[in-house]
Enzyme design. Structure first.
Site, PDB file in Angstrom:
ATOM      1  NE  ARG A  80       4.174-106.859 115.558  1.00  0.00           N
ATOM      2  CZ  ARG A  80       3.573-105.925 114.824  1.00  0.00           C
ATOM      3  NH1 ARG A  80       2.288-106.069 114.478  1.00  0.00           N
ATOM      4  NH2 ARG A  80       4.228-104.835 114.459  1.00  0.00           N
ATOM      5  CB  ALA A  92       7.575-101.105 110.890  1.00  0.00           C
ATOM      6  CD  GLU A 109       2.763 -96.792 109.955  1.00  0.00           C
ATOM      7  OE1 GLU A 109       2.753 -97.034 111.187  1.00  0.00           O
ATOM      8  OE2 GLU A 109       1.784 -97.020 109.218  1.00  0.00           O
ATOM      9  CD  GLU A 113       4.230 -98.175 114.721  1.00  0.00           C
ATOM     10  OE1 GLU A 113       5.391 -98.388 115.125  1.00  0.00           O
ATOM     11  OE2 GLU A 113       3.570 -98.998 114.073  1.00  0.00           O
ATOM     12  CD  GLU A 159      -0.370 -99.540 116.132  1.00  0.00           C
ATOM     13  OE1 GLU A 159      -1.070 -98.511 116.273  1.00  0.00           O
ATOM     14  OE2 GLU A 159       0.221 -99.821 115.082  1.00  0.00           O
TER      15      GLU A 159
END
Length: 222
Positions: A80, A92, A109, A113, A159
Site C-alpha cells: 500500500r 476486498a 473480489e 483476488e 496485486e
C-alpha cells in the site's frame, strides 16, 4: 458515578445506535478530480450555522473474511503506497461497478483476488472508515463453504505479488491486540469475528441482508 451521569443529563442505559441526519446542503462542488476518487466540497446548514467541509467522495467497498472449517482465516499481504507498507489484509474491493449488488461484488473480489468461491455468505460488520474526511463505508462478509475455481485471474500492479496465508483466528486476534497488523478492515473483521464466535456466531446476518447505511448515504448524496 451513576449520580454524576444522572446530574449531567446523560442516560447510561440507552443503547448505542448511530442515527442518520438529514441536513440542508446549501452548495456543493467537486474541487479535485482524482483517478479513483474525487474531493467534494459541501456547504451545509447545521445548528443554525453555515459550515463548509471537504471530503473524499468514495464509492464504498466490500471485504471478505474467508473462514475454513478449522477456524482459519485467509490473510493476504499487499503493498500500500500511501503508507509504504506491505500490509496484511483480507480480500476486498471497491463498489465501483454501477448498480452492482454488494454481495455480488464481494463474490467477484473473492474470485479475482484469491481464486475462491463460497457457498455460505453472512454479514459480519458495517462501518465508516474515516467519517471526518471521507464518506467511505465498508461491509465485511464472512465466506464459508469454500472451493477453488478453475480459472486463475491475472493480477497486475500491487496485486501481482499478493502473498496468501491461512492463519488461525486465535492467532490473528493476538496479532491485532499486539499491534502487529494495522489495516482497519482486517482489524475490524478479526475482532468482530472473534467476538461473534464467542456467541456461537449469533451476531451474523444473511449475506443478502439490506444495507441501511449505504442506502441512506446514497440517497443523501444525490
Amino acid at each position: 458515578m451513576r449520580e454524576a451521569i444522572e446530574a449531567s443529563g446523560l442516560n447510561d442505559d440507552e443503547a448505542l445506535l448511530d442515527q442518520p441526519a438529514d441536513v440542508e446542503i446549501v452548495d456543493e462542488s467537486i474541487v479535485f478530480t482524482g483517478r479513483v476518487w474525487n474531493i467534494r466540497h459541501e456547504t451545509f446548514r447545521y445548528n443554525a450555522e453555515i459550515l463548509g467541509r471537504d471530503f473524499v467522495a468514495h464509492t464504498g467497498a466490500v471485504a471478505v473474511l474467508v473462514l475454513d472449517d478449522s477456524d482459519r482465516i485467509l490473510a493476504i499481504r499487499q503493498y500500500r503506497h500511501a503508507v509504504r507498507l506491505c500490509e496484511w489484509e483480507i480480500p476486498a474491493g471497491l463498489l465501483d461497478v454501477e448498480g452492482e449488488d454488494p454481495l455480488a461484488a464481494a463474490k467477484r473480489e473473492l474470485a479475482e483476488e484469491v481464486d475462491l468461491e463460497a457457498d455460505d455468505w453472512s454479514v459480519l460488520s458495517d462501518y465508516s472508515t474515516t467519517p471526518g474526511g471521507s464518506n467511505e463505508i465498508v461491509r465485511i462478509y464472512v465466506a464459508r463453504g469454500l472451493r477453488k475455481i478453475e480459472h486463475a485471474y491475472v493480477r497486475t500492479g500491487e496485486e501481482a505479488d499478493i502473498e496468501m496465508r491461512w492463519v488461525n483466528l486465535d492467532d490473528a486476534y493476538e496479532a491485532a491486540l499486539n499491534r502487529q497488523i494495522t489495516n482497519s478492515v482486517i482489524l475490524i473483521a478479526v475482532l468482530s469475528a472473534y467476538a461473534s464466535r464467542s456467541r456461537g456466531w449469533s451476531t451474523l446476518i444473511p449475506g443478502d441482508s439490506p444495507w441501511p447505511m449505504r442506502r441512506w448515504r446514497d440517497a443523501t448524496s444525490q
